[in-house]
Motif scaffolding. Structure first.
Motif, PDB file in Angstrom:
ATOM      1  N   PRO A   1     -10.562  -8.806  -8.554  1.00  0.00           N
ATOM      2  CA  PRO A   1     -11.204  -9.345  -6.834  1.00  0.00           C
ATOM      3  C   PRO A   1     -10.747  -9.409  -5.835  1.00  0.00           C
ATOM      4  O   PRO A   1     -10.899  -9.167  -4.540  1.00  0.00           O
ATOM      5  CB  PRO A   1     -12.315 -10.188  -7.342  1.00  0.00           C
ATOM      6  CG  PRO A   1     -11.527 -10.992  -7.883  1.00  0.00           C
ATOM      7  CD  PRO A   1     -11.112 -10.370  -9.371  1.00  0.00           C
ATOM      8  N   VAL A   2      -9.301 -10.483  -6.242  1.00  0.00           N
ATOM      9  CA  VAL A   2      -8.557 -10.028  -4.939  1.00  0.00           C
ATOM     10  C   VAL A   2      -6.782  -9.052  -4.963  1.00  0.00           C
ATOM     11  O   VAL A   2      -6.539  -9.636  -4.564  1.00  0.00           O
ATOM     12  CB  VAL A   2      -8.194 -11.190  -4.185  1.00  0.00           C
ATOM     13  CG1 VAL A   2      -9.350 -12.613  -4.530  1.00  0.00           C
ATOM     14  CG2 VAL A   2      -7.332 -11.984  -5.901  1.00  0.00           C
ATOM     15  N   LEU A   3      -6.644  -8.497  -5.955  1.00  0.00           N
ATOM     16  CA  LEU A   3      -6.001  -8.178  -6.079  1.00  0.00           C
ATOM     17  C   LEU A   3      -5.150  -6.606  -4.867  1.00  0.00           C
ATOM     18  O   LEU A   3      -6.148  -6.168  -4.077  1.00  0.00           O
ATOM     19  CB  LEU A   3      -5.986  -6.791  -6.993  1.00  0.00           C
ATOM     20  CG  LEU A   3      -4.524  -6.367  -7.810  1.00  0.00           C
ATOM     21  CD1 LEU A   3      -3.677  -7.204  -7.914  1.00  0.00           C
ATOM     22  CD2 LEU A   3      -5.061  -4.763  -8.502  1.00  0.00           C
ATOM     23  N   GLU A   4      -3.935  -6.137  -4.381  1.00  0.00           N
ATOM     24  CA  GLU A   4      -3.607  -6.652  -2.856  1.00  0.00           C
ATOM     25  C   GLU A   4      -2.992  -5.152  -3.318  1.00  0.00           C
ATOM     26  O   GLU A   4      -2.269  -4.157  -2.743  1.00  0.00           O
ATOM     27  CB  GLU A   4      -3.180  -7.432  -2.427  1.00  0.00           C
ATOM     28  CG  GLU A   4      -4.270  -7.443  -1.810  1.00  0.00           C
ATOM     29  CD  GLU A   4      -3.114  -9.188  -0.484  1.00  0.00           C
ATOM     30  OE1 GLU A   4      -2.364  -8.987  -0.212  1.00  0.00           O
ATOM     31  OE2 GLU A   4      -4.066 -10.175   0.181  1.00  0.00           O
ATOM     32  N   ASP A   5      -1.754  -5.225  -4.444  1.00  0.00           N
ATOM     33  CA  ASP A   5      -0.852  -4.745  -4.540  1.00  0.00           C
ATOM     34  C   ASP A   5      -1.000  -3.727  -6.335  1.00  0.00           C
ATOM     35  O   ASP A   5      -0.956  -4.671  -7.371  1.00  0.00           O
ATOM     36  CB  ASP A   5       0.383  -5.200  -3.848  1.00  0.00           C
ATOM     37  CG  ASP A   5       1.303  -3.879  -4.216  1.00  0.00           C
ATOM     38  OD1 ASP A   5       1.580  -3.185  -5.624  1.00  0.00           O
ATOM     39  OD2 ASP A   5       1.499  -3.639  -3.348  1.00  0.00           O
ATOM     40  N   LEU A   6      -0.918  -2.532  -6.726  1.00  0.00           N
ATOM     41  CA  LEU A   6      -1.298  -2.358  -8.210  1.00  0.00           C
ATOM     42  C   LEU A   6      -0.938  -0.421  -7.683  1.00  0.00           C
ATOM     43  O   LEU A   6      -0.235  -0.285  -7.235  1.00  0.00           O
ATOM     44  CB  LEU A   6      -2.600  -1.788  -8.029  1.00  0.00           C
ATOM     45  CG  LEU A   6      -3.145  -0.877  -9.962  1.00  0.00           C
ATOM     46  CD1 LEU A   6      -2.958  -2.035 -10.892  1.00  0.00           C
ATOM     47  CD2 LEU A   6      -4.197  -0.525  -9.733  1.00  0.00           C
ATOM     48  N   SER A   7       0.226  -1.824  -9.397  1.00  0.00           N
ATOM     49  CA  SER A   7       1.421  -0.229  -9.630  1.00  0.00           C
ATOM     50  C   SER A   7       1.052  -0.132 -11.327  1.00  0.00           C
ATOM     51  O   SER A   7       1.258  -0.716 -12.589  1.00  0.00           O
ATOM     52  CB  SER A   7       2.691  -0.626  -9.623  1.00  0.00           C
ATOM     53  OG  SER A   7       3.607   0.096  -9.928  1.00  0.00           O
ATOM     54  N   ILE A   8       0.991   0.922 -11.333  1.00  0.00           N
ATOM     55  CA  ILE A   8       0.797   1.827 -12.807  1.00  0.00           C
ATOM     56  C   ILE A   8       1.475   3.067 -13.311  1.00  0.00           C
ATOM     57  O   ILE A   8       1.675   4.009 -12.714  1.00  0.00           O
ATOM     58  CB  ILE A   8      -0.415   2.331 -13.209  1.00  0.00           C
ATOM     59  CG1 ILE A   8      -1.954   0.768 -12.618  1.00  0.00           C
ATOM     60  CG2 ILE A   8      -1.119   2.369 -14.866  1.00  0.00           C
ATOM     61  CD1 ILE A   8      -3.503   2.512 -12.651  1.00  0.00           C
TER      62      ILE A   8
ATOM     63  N   PRO B   1     -11.347  -4.577  -4.694  1.00  0.00           N
ATOM     64  CA  PRO B   1     -11.963  -4.191  -3.118  1.00  0.00           C
ATOM     65  C   PRO B   1     -10.910  -4.797  -2.497  1.00  0.00           C
ATOM     66  O   PRO B   1     -10.962  -3.820  -0.832  1.00  0.00           O
ATOM     67  CB  PRO B   1     -13.181  -5.195  -3.334  1.00  0.00           C
ATOM     68  CG  PRO B   1     -12.900  -6.233  -4.203  1.00  0.00           C
ATOM     69  CD  PRO B   1     -12.591  -5.772  -5.746  1.00  0.00           C
ATOM     70  N   GLU B   2     -10.409  -4.976  -2.167  1.00  0.00           N
ATOM     71  CA  GLU B   2      -9.256  -6.274  -1.750  1.00  0.00           C
ATOM     72  C   GLU B   2      -7.844  -5.282  -1.813  1.00  0.00           C
ATOM     73  O   GLU B   2      -6.732  -5.325  -0.824  1.00  0.00           O
ATOM     74  CB  GLU B   2      -8.794  -7.004  -1.732  1.00  0.00           C
ATOM     75  CG  GLU B   2      -9.531  -8.733  -1.450  1.00  0.00           C
ATOM     76  CD  GLU B   2     -10.214  -8.176  -0.133  1.00  0.00           C
ATOM     77  OE1 GLU B   2      -9.779  -8.376   0.706  1.00  0.00           O
ATOM     78  OE2 GLU B   2     -11.892  -8.506  -0.480  1.00  0.00           O
ATOM     79  N   LEU B   3      -7.491  -3.665  -2.949  1.00  0.00           N
ATOM     80  CA  LEU B   3      -6.877  -3.358  -2.864  1.00  0.00           C
ATOM     81  C   LEU B   3      -6.337  -2.338  -1.176  1.00  0.00           C
ATOM     82  O   LEU B   3      -6.343  -2.121  -0.488  1.00  0.00           O
ATOM     83  CB  LEU B   3      -6.924  -2.849  -3.757  1.00  0.00           C
ATOM     84  CG  LEU B   3      -5.346  -1.374  -4.458  1.00  0.00           C
ATOM     85  CD1 LEU B   3      -4.590  -2.196  -5.591  1.00  0.00           C
ATOM     86  CD2 LEU B   3      -6.049  -0.448  -5.294  1.00  0.00           C
ATOM     87  N   LYS B   4      -4.720  -2.848  -1.429  1.00  0.00           N
ATOM     88  CA  LYS B   4      -4.327  -2.325   0.028  1.00  0.00           C
ATOM     89  C   LYS B   4      -3.359  -1.416  -0.477  1.00  0.00           C
ATOM     90  O   LYS B   4      -2.271  -0.578   0.569  1.00  0.00           O
ATOM     91  CB  LYS B   4      -3.241  -2.836   0.783  1.00  0.00           C
ATOM     92  CG  LYS B   4      -4.281  -4.429   0.736  1.00  0.00           C
ATOM     93  CD  LYS B   4      -3.886  -5.861   2.104  1.00  0.00           C
ATOM     94  CE  LYS B   4      -4.003  -6.634   2.824  1.00  0.00           C
ATOM     95  NZ  LYS B   4      -4.144  -7.800   3.584  1.00  0.00           N
ATOM     96  N   ARG B   5      -2.566  -1.129  -1.121  1.00  0.00           N
ATOM     97  CA  ARG B   5      -1.421  -0.503  -1.993  1.00  0.00           C
ATOM     98  C   ARG B   5      -1.336  -0.297  -3.396  1.00  0.00           C
ATOM     99  O   ARG B   5      -1.782  -0.868  -4.683  1.00  0.00           O
ATOM    100  CB  ARG B   5      -0.178  -0.753  -1.908  1.00  0.00           C
ATOM    101  CG  ARG B   5       1.150  -0.198  -2.650  1.00  0.00           C
ATOM    102  CD  ARG B   5       2.710  -1.370  -1.886  1.00  0.00           C
ATOM    103  NE  ARG B   5       2.796  -0.852  -0.876  1.00  0.00           N
ATOM    104  CZ  ARG B   5       2.712  -2.281   0.075  1.00  0.00           C
ATOM    105  NH1 ARG B   5       2.627  -3.218  -0.995  1.00  0.00           N
ATOM    106  NH2 ARG B   5       2.702  -2.848   1.484  1.00  0.00           N
TER     107      ARG B   5
END
Length: 415
Positions: A197-204, A221-225
Protein backbone atom coordinates in the motif's frame (compact mmCIF):
# COMPACT_ATOMS: atom_id res chain seq x y z
CA UNK A 1 56.39 21.84 31.91
CA UNK A 2 55.47 22.38 28.26
CA UNK A 3 57.11 19.08 27.26
CA UNK A 4 55.27 17.19 29.98
CA UNK A 5 51.94 18.70 28.93
CA UNK A 6 52.47 17.69 25.29
CA UNK A 7 53.35 14.16 26.33
CA UNK A 8 50.16 13.84 28.36
CA UNK A 9 48.11 15.18 25.46
CA UNK A 10 49.57 12.60 23.08
CA UNK A 11 48.72 9.75 25.44
CA UNK A 12 45.17 10.91 26.02
CA UNK A 13 42.34 8.60 24.91
CA UNK A 14 40.26 11.09 22.95
CA UNK A 15 37.97 8.41 21.49
CA UNK A 16 36.79 7.33 24.94
CA UNK A 17 35.98 10.96 25.73
CA UNK A 18 33.28 10.96 23.04
CA UNK A 19 29.65 10.62 24.20
CA UNK A 20 28.15 7.13 24.22
CA UNK A 21 25.69 8.09 21.49
CA UNK A 22 28.52 9.14 19.14
CA UNK A 23 30.53 5.97 19.78
CA UNK A 24 27.43 3.85 19.22
CA UNK A 25 26.81 5.66 15.93
CA UNK A 26 30.39 4.99 14.80
CA UNK A 27 30.15 1.26 15.61
CA UNK A 28 26.92 0.99 13.60
CA UNK A 29 28.92 1.44 10.37
CA UNK A 30 31.21 -1.57 10.79
CA UNK A 31 30.47 -5.34 10.62
CA UNK A 32 29.13 -6.72 13.89
CA UNK A 33 32.07 -9.13 14.29
CA UNK A 34 34.36 -6.09 14.66
CA UNK A 35 32.10 -3.98 16.87
CA UNK A 36 31.71 -6.92 19.26
CA UNK A 37 35.47 -6.92 19.86
CA UNK A 38 35.28 -3.49 21.47
CA UNK A 39 33.33 -5.01 24.37
CA UNK A 40 36.57 -6.35 25.88
CA UNK A 41 37.97 -2.83 26.34
CA UNK A 42 35.90 -1.98 29.41
CA UNK A 43 32.49 -2.26 31.02
CA UNK A 44 31.50 0.99 29.34
CA UNK A 45 32.41 -0.30 25.87
CA UNK A 46 30.42 -3.47 26.52
CA UNK A 47 27.38 -1.34 27.21
CA UNK A 48 28.00 0.76 24.09
CA UNK A 49 28.32 -2.27 21.84
CA UNK A 50 25.06 -3.63 23.22
CA UNK A 51 23.28 -0.45 22.09
CA UNK A 52 24.48 -0.47 18.46
CA UNK A 53 21.32 -0.20 16.31
CA UNK A 54 22.73 -2.01 13.26
CA UNK A 55 23.60 -5.71 13.14
CA UNK A 56 25.66 -6.88 10.18
CA UNK A 57 26.40 -10.62 9.83
CA UNK A 58 28.26 -11.98 6.82
CA UNK A 59 29.59 -15.44 5.97
CA UNK A 60 30.17 -15.59 2.23
CA UNK A 61 32.74 -18.34 2.05
CA UNK A 62 31.46 -20.81 -0.53
CA UNK A 63 32.60 -24.41 -0.58
CA UNK A 64 31.42 -27.39 -2.61
CA UNK A 65 32.59 -29.72 0.15
CA UNK A 66 32.07 -29.12 3.83
CA UNK A 67 35.61 -29.82 4.94
CA UNK A 68 36.62 -29.69 8.58
CA UNK A 69 38.16 -26.22 8.52
CA UNK A 70 35.30 -24.72 6.52
CA UNK A 71 32.73 -26.43 8.72
CA UNK A 72 34.44 -25.10 11.83
CA UNK A 73 34.24 -21.52 10.52
CA UNK A 74 30.60 -21.99 9.54
CA UNK A 75 29.58 -23.39 12.93
CA UNK A 76 31.47 -20.55 14.58
CA UNK A 77 29.46 -18.08 12.50
CA UNK A 78 26.15 -19.68 13.51
CA UNK A 79 27.07 -19.62 17.20
CA UNK A 80 28.25 -16.02 16.94
CA UNK A 81 24.91 -14.83 15.49
CA UNK A 82 23.01 -16.81 18.15
CA UNK A 83 25.06 -15.24 20.93
CA UNK A 84 24.75 -11.66 19.69
CA UNK A 85 20.98 -11.92 19.26
CA UNK A 86 20.53 -13.57 22.66
CA UNK A 87 22.22 -10.55 24.30
CA UNK A 88 20.07 -8.03 22.48
CA UNK A 89 17.55 -7.72 25.33
CA UNK A 90 14.74 -5.27 24.54
CA UNK A 91 16.68 -2.77 22.43
CA UNK A 92 15.38 -2.04 18.93
CA UNK A 93 17.27 -3.01 15.76
CA UNK A 94 17.46 -0.34 13.08
CA UNK A 95 19.10 -2.49 10.39
CA UNK A 96 19.57 -6.25 10.24
CA UNK A 97 21.88 -7.48 7.47
CA UNK A 98 22.44 -11.21 6.94
CA UNK A 99 24.56 -12.44 4.01
CA UNK A 100 25.49 -16.11 4.10
CA UNK A 101 25.60 -19.51 2.43
CA UNK A 102 23.92 -22.17 4.51
CA UNK A 103 22.95 -25.82 4.82
CA UNK A 104 19.35 -26.98 4.47
CA UNK A 105 19.33 -28.17 8.08
CA UNK A 106 19.99 -24.61 9.24
CA UNK A 107 16.96 -23.04 7.52
CA UNK A 108 14.94 -23.04 10.76
CA UNK A 109 17.78 -21.27 12.53
CA UNK A 110 17.79 -18.51 9.93
CA UNK A 111 14.04 -18.14 10.21
CA UNK A 112 14.51 -17.70 13.95
CA UNK A 113 17.06 -14.92 13.39
CA UNK A 114 14.71 -13.08 11.04
CA UNK A 115 11.85 -13.34 13.53
CA UNK A 116 14.11 -12.00 16.28
CA UNK A 117 14.91 -8.94 14.17
CA UNK A 118 11.19 -8.38 13.56
CA UNK A 119 10.45 -8.62 17.30
CA UNK A 120 13.01 -5.86 17.83
CA UNK A 121 11.14 -3.49 15.50
CA UNK A 122 13.61 -3.69 12.63
CA UNK A 123 13.39 -0.89 10.05
CA UNK A 124 15.69 -2.28 7.34
CA UNK A 125 16.02 -6.00 6.60
CA UNK A 126 18.76 -7.06 4.16
CA UNK A 127 18.85 -10.81 3.42
CA UNK A 128 21.20 -12.54 1.00
CA UNK A 129 20.81 -16.25 1.74
CA UNK A 130 21.91 -19.03 -0.60
CA UNK A 131 21.73 -22.76 -0.13
CA UNK A 132 24.59 -25.08 -1.03
CA UNK A 133 22.14 -27.82 -2.04
CA UNK A 134 21.90 -28.60 -5.77
CA UNK A 135 18.27 -29.70 -5.46
CA UNK A 136 17.76 -26.47 -3.56
CA UNK A 137 14.98 -27.02 -1.01
CA UNK A 138 13.26 -23.84 0.11
CA UNK A 139 11.82 -22.17 3.18
CA UNK A 140 9.16 -19.48 3.45
CA UNK A 141 9.89 -15.95 4.50
CA UNK A 142 8.25 -15.73 7.96
CA UNK A 143 4.75 -14.27 8.09
CA UNK A 144 5.88 -11.76 10.69
CA UNK A 145 7.94 -9.99 8.00
CA UNK A 146 4.82 -9.20 5.99
CA UNK A 147 2.94 -7.98 9.07
CA UNK A 148 5.78 -5.90 10.53
CA UNK A 149 4.67 -2.30 11.16
CA UNK A 150 8.21 -0.89 11.48
CA UNK A 151 9.74 -2.44 8.34
CA UNK A 152 10.48 0.26 5.75
CA UNK A 153 13.23 -1.36 3.63
CA UNK A 154 13.35 -5.01 2.55
CA UNK A 155 16.11 -6.52 0.37
CA UNK A 156 16.05 -10.23 -0.44
CA UNK A 157 18.44 -12.17 -2.67
CA UNK A 158 18.13 -15.93 -2.42
CA UNK A 159 17.82 -19.24 -4.22
CA UNK A 160 15.96 -20.84 -1.32
CA UNK A 161 13.44 -18.30 0.05
CA UNK A 162 9.81 -18.42 -1.10
CA UNK A 163 6.95 -16.06 -0.31
CA UNK A 164 3.44 -16.72 1.00
CA UNK A 165 2.12 -13.35 2.17
CA UNK A 166 -1.27 -13.01 3.84
CA UNK A 167 -4.15 -12.01 1.56
CA UNK A 168 -4.39 -8.59 3.17
CA UNK A 169 -2.52 -6.16 5.44
CA UNK A 170 0.90 -6.95 3.98
CA UNK A 171 3.81 -4.53 4.34
CA UNK A 172 1.92 -1.71 6.12
CA UNK A 173 5.03 0.55 6.24
CA UNK A 174 7.27 -0.84 3.47
CA UNK A 175 8.55 1.85 1.07
CA UNK A 176 11.57 0.17 -0.53
CA UNK A 177 11.57 -3.41 -1.86
CA UNK A 178 14.50 -5.03 -3.69
CA UNK A 179 14.06 -8.69 -4.65
CA UNK A 180 16.27 -11.09 -6.61
CA UNK A 181 15.15 -14.64 -7.38
CA UNK A 182 16.85 -17.49 -9.23
CA UNK A 183 14.72 -19.86 -11.32
CA UNK A 184 11.38 -19.50 -9.50
CA UNK A 185 9.25 -22.59 -10.05
CA UNK A 186 6.01 -21.44 -8.43
CA UNK A 187 3.85 -18.35 -8.08
CA UNK A 188 5.35 -17.19 -4.80
CA UNK A 189 7.08 -14.24 -6.47
CA UNK A 190 3.79 -13.14 -8.01
CA UNK A 191 2.18 -13.06 -4.56
CA UNK A 192 4.92 -10.90 -3.11
CA UNK A 193 3.85 -7.69 -4.86
CA UNK A 194 0.08 -8.04 -4.60
CA UNK A 195 -0.37 -5.79 -1.58
CA UNK A 196 2.13 -2.99 -1.02
CA UNK A 197 0.00 0.00 0.00
CA UNK A 198 2.80 2.54 0.64
CA UNK A 199 5.61 1.12 -1.54
CA UNK A 200 7.53 3.84 -3.40
CA UNK A 201 10.58 2.03 -4.82
CA UNK A 202 10.52 -1.47 -6.35
CA UNK A 203 13.46 -3.36 -7.86
CA UNK A 204 13.06 -6.90 -9.25
CA UNK A 205 15.79 -9.15 -10.67
CA UNK A 206 14.87 -12.65 -11.80
CA UNK A 207 16.70 -15.45 -13.59
CA UNK A 208 14.18 -17.73 -15.30
CA UNK A 209 14.28 -20.99 -17.25
CA UNK A 210 13.73 -20.94 -21.00
CA UNK A 211 10.23 -22.38 -20.93
CA UNK A 212 9.03 -20.37 -17.94
CA UNK A 213 6.84 -17.31 -18.30
CA UNK A 214 7.11 -15.22 -15.16
CA UNK A 215 4.05 -13.03 -14.67
CA UNK A 216 2.94 -11.07 -11.66
CA UNK A 217 0.73 -8.21 -10.61
CA UNK A 218 2.12 -5.22 -8.78
CA UNK A 219 -0.36 -3.45 -6.52
CA UNK A 220 1.43 -0.36 -5.23
CA UNK A 221 -0.59 2.85 -5.62
CA UNK A 222 2.23 5.03 -4.23
CA UNK A 223 4.98 3.59 -6.49
CA UNK A 224 7.43 6.22 -7.77
CA UNK A 225 10.33 4.13 -9.09
CA UNK A 226 10.35 0.71 -10.78
CA UNK A 227 13.29 -1.33 -12.06
CA UNK A 228 12.89 -4.85 -13.46
CA UNK A 229 15.51 -7.13 -14.99
CA UNK A 230 14.83 -10.64 -16.30
CA UNK A 231 17.48 -13.05 -17.51
CA UNK A 232 17.31 -16.45 -19.19
CA UNK A 233 19.41 -18.47 -21.63
CA UNK A 234 17.32 -17.27 -24.57
CA UNK A 235 16.31 -13.68 -23.86
CA UNK A 236 17.22 -10.71 -21.79
CA UNK A 237 14.36 -8.29 -21.22
CA UNK A 238 14.33 -5.18 -19.07
CA UNK A 239 11.96 -2.41 -18.40
CA UNK A 240 14.88 -0.09 -18.90
CA UNK A 241 14.75 -1.18 -22.55
CA UNK A 242 17.73 -3.54 -22.58
CA UNK A 243 18.11 -5.34 -25.90
CA UNK A 244 20.92 -6.86 -27.99
CA UNK A 245 20.97 -7.45 -31.71
CA UNK A 246 20.63 -11.07 -32.62
CA UNK A 247 18.51 -11.85 -29.57
CA UNK A 248 14.87 -12.85 -29.63
CA UNK A 249 12.33 -10.00 -29.71
CA UNK A 250 8.81 -10.60 -31.01
CA UNK A 251 5.61 -8.56 -31.34
CA UNK A 252 4.19 -9.95 -28.09
CA UNK A 253 7.20 -8.84 -26.03
CA UNK A 254 7.14 -5.42 -27.71
CA UNK A 255 3.42 -5.03 -27.04
CA UNK A 256 3.81 -5.93 -23.34
CA UNK A 257 6.72 -3.50 -22.99
CA UNK A 258 4.66 -0.73 -24.60
CA UNK A 259 1.74 -1.27 -22.22
CA UNK A 260 4.14 -1.18 -19.29
CA UNK A 261 5.79 2.03 -20.43
CA UNK A 262 2.40 3.72 -20.88
CA UNK A 263 1.89 3.32 -17.15
CA UNK A 264 4.75 5.82 -16.65
CA UNK A 265 3.56 8.42 -19.15
CA UNK A 266 2.77 10.91 -16.39
CA UNK A 267 6.19 10.87 -14.75
CA UNK A 268 8.15 14.10 -14.24
CA UNK A 269 11.61 12.51 -14.01
CA UNK A 270 12.67 9.56 -16.18
CA UNK A 271 15.86 7.55 -16.54
CA UNK A 272 16.12 5.14 -19.48
CA UNK A 273 18.94 2.69 -20.19
CA UNK A 274 18.53 1.61 -23.79
CA UNK A 275 20.15 -0.58 -26.41
CA UNK A 276 17.20 -0.55 -28.75
CA UNK A 277 13.56 0.58 -28.81
CA UNK A 278 11.21 0.00 -31.70
CA UNK A 279 9.99 3.22 -33.28
CA UNK A 280 6.54 4.34 -32.15
CA UNK A 281 6.43 2.24 -28.97
CA UNK A 282 6.97 5.16 -26.56
CA UNK A 283 4.02 7.05 -25.04
CA UNK A 284 3.78 10.83 -24.87
CA UNK A 285 5.55 12.26 -21.82
CA UNK A 286 3.63 15.52 -21.49
CA UNK A 287 4.66 16.07 -17.85
CA UNK A 288 8.32 15.07 -18.19
CA UNK A 289 10.80 17.78 -17.13
CA UNK A 290 13.97 15.73 -16.43
CA UNK A 291 15.32 12.98 -18.70
CA UNK A 292 18.44 10.83 -18.45
CA UNK A 293 19.14 8.62 -21.47
CA UNK A 294 21.92 6.02 -21.22
CA UNK A 295 23.00 4.76 -24.64
CA UNK A 296 25.37 1.91 -25.41
CA UNK A 297 27.75 1.27 -28.30
CA UNK A 298 24.75 0.79 -30.59
CA UNK A 299 23.78 4.46 -29.92
CA UNK A 300 20.49 4.68 -31.89
CA UNK A 301 20.07 8.43 -31.93
CA UNK A 302 16.53 8.03 -33.25
CA UNK A 303 15.53 7.06 -29.69
CA UNK A 304 16.70 10.47 -28.49
CA UNK A 305 14.78 12.05 -31.36
CA UNK A 306 11.56 10.31 -30.40
CA UNK A 307 11.95 11.10 -26.70
CA UNK A 308 12.47 14.80 -27.43
CA UNK A 309 9.49 14.87 -29.78
CA UNK A 310 7.28 13.26 -27.13
CA UNK A 311 8.48 15.39 -24.21
CA UNK A 312 7.32 18.93 -25.06
CA UNK A 313 7.98 20.33 -21.57
CA UNK A 314 11.44 18.85 -21.03
CA UNK A 315 13.78 21.21 -19.14
CA UNK A 316 16.83 19.05 -18.31
CA UNK A 317 18.52 16.40 -20.50
CA UNK A 318 21.42 14.07 -19.67
CA UNK A 319 22.85 11.85 -22.43
CA UNK A 320 25.34 9.27 -21.20
CA UNK A 321 27.30 6.55 -23.00
CA UNK A 322 28.29 3.16 -21.59
CA UNK A 323 30.39 0.48 -23.25
CA UNK A 324 28.90 -2.89 -24.10
CA UNK A 325 30.92 -5.79 -25.52
CA UNK A 326 27.89 -7.55 -27.02
CA UNK A 327 26.71 -4.44 -28.76
CA UNK A 328 30.11 -3.86 -30.34
CA UNK A 329 30.26 -7.42 -31.68
CA UNK A 330 26.89 -7.06 -33.39
CA UNK A 331 27.17 -3.54 -34.72
CA UNK A 332 28.92 -2.12 -37.80
CA UNK A 333 30.17 1.11 -36.27
CA UNK A 334 30.96 3.34 -39.23
CA UNK A 335 28.05 2.49 -41.53
CA UNK A 336 25.35 2.19 -38.88
CA UNK A 337 26.36 5.27 -36.92
CA UNK A 338 26.28 7.47 -40.01
CA UNK A 339 22.87 6.12 -41.11
CA UNK A 340 21.50 6.60 -37.60
CA UNK A 341 22.61 10.24 -37.37
CA UNK A 342 21.40 10.96 -40.91
CA UNK A 343 18.02 9.48 -40.02
CA UNK A 344 17.77 11.70 -36.93
CA UNK A 345 18.83 14.80 -38.89
CA UNK A 346 16.08 14.19 -41.46
CA UNK A 347 13.49 13.87 -38.70
CA UNK A 348 14.84 17.03 -37.03
CA UNK A 349 14.35 19.36 -39.98
CA UNK A 350 11.79 20.91 -37.63
CA UNK A 351 13.25 21.00 -34.09
CA UNK A 352 11.24 19.38 -31.27
CA UNK A 353 9.09 21.82 -29.28
CA UNK A 354 11.06 21.32 -26.08
CA UNK A 355 14.27 22.54 -27.78
CA UNK A 356 12.61 25.76 -28.80
CA UNK A 357 10.69 26.61 -25.65
CA UNK A 358 11.70 24.64 -22.53
CA UNK A 359 15.04 22.81 -22.58
CA UNK A 360 17.49 24.74 -20.38
CA UNK A 361 20.33 22.35 -19.48
CA UNK A 362 22.04 19.54 -21.41
CA UNK A 363 24.79 17.21 -20.20
CA UNK A 364 26.74 14.94 -22.59
CA UNK A 365 29.16 12.48 -20.97
CA UNK A 366 30.93 9.19 -21.61
CA UNK A 367 31.21 9.64 -25.38
CA UNK A 368 34.40 9.66 -27.42
CA UNK A 369 34.95 12.35 -30.03
CA UNK A 370 33.18 10.55 -32.89
CA UNK A 371 31.75 12.73 -35.70
CA UNK A 372 28.18 11.56 -35.07
CA UNK A 373 28.37 12.66 -31.42
CA UNK A 374 29.57 16.09 -32.51
CA UNK A 375 26.70 16.36 -34.99
CA UNK A 376 24.09 15.63 -32.35
CA UNK A 377 25.66 17.96 -29.78
CA UNK A 378 25.92 20.79 -32.34
CA UNK A 379 22.31 20.31 -33.38
CA UNK A 380 21.08 20.53 -29.80
CA UNK A 381 23.21 23.58 -29.06
CA UNK A 382 22.22 25.42 -32.26
CA UNK A 383 18.50 24.77 -31.86
CA UNK A 384 18.20 25.16 -28.09
CA UNK A 385 16.64 28.60 -28.05
CA UNK A 386 16.31 28.84 -24.24
CA UNK A 387 19.40 26.85 -23.27
CA UNK A 388 21.40 28.27 -20.38
CA UNK A 389 24.10 25.62 -20.03
CA UNK A 390 25.59 22.62 -21.85
CA UNK A 391 28.06 20.44 -19.94
CA UNK A 392 30.43 18.10 -21.80
CA UNK A 393 33.08 15.67 -20.57
CA UNK A 394 35.27 15.51 -23.68
CA UNK A 395 37.89 18.11 -24.52
CA UNK A 396 37.64 17.57 -28.29
CA UNK A 397 33.87 17.91 -28.20
CA UNK A 398 34.19 21.05 -26.07
CA UNK A 399 36.42 22.72 -28.67
CA UNK A 400 33.97 21.83 -31.46
CA UNK A 401 31.11 23.53 -29.61
CA UNK A 402 32.82 26.78 -28.67
CA UNK A 403 31.45 28.66 -31.70
CA UNK A 404 28.03 27.01 -31.72
CA UNK A 405 25.14 28.77 -30.01
CA UNK A 406 21.36 29.01 -30.46
CA UNK A 407 20.80 30.93 -27.23
CA UNK A 408 22.77 34.03 -26.33
CA UNK A 409 22.54 33.21 -22.62
CA UNK A 410 23.93 29.68 -23.02
CA UNK A 411 27.48 28.77 -22.02
CA UNK A 412 29.39 25.52 -22.56
CA UNK A 413 31.23 23.95 -19.63
CA UNK A 414 33.99 21.34 -19.78
CA UNK A 415 34.14 19.02 -16.77
Amino acid sequence: MCSKSNSQAKGKDRISELPDAVLCHILSFIPTKYSVRTSILSTRWKSIYGSVPNLDFEFEQMSTTWKEEYMSNYVGFLMFVDRVLSLRDSLDIQKFRLHCYCRVEDFSRIVGWICTAIRHNVVELDLCVYSDNIVCPTFELPQCVFMCKTLVVLKVKSNCITYAPPTSSSFPSLKFLDVKVDYPEDDSVEKLFTCCPVLEDLSIDATIRDALILSFKVSAPELKRLRMTFFSDMIVGRVDLYYHYGQYWDDEVSERATVLREAFSNVKCLSISAHFVEEGCLPAFDHLTELKLVLYDCYHWDLLTELLEKSPNLESLVIEHKKDEECVKNYDETESYSKDVLYSENRWSTPPICLISHLKTITVRGFEGYPHVKKVAKYLLNNGKVLTKMTVYNDELYKELMLERGSRSCWVELV
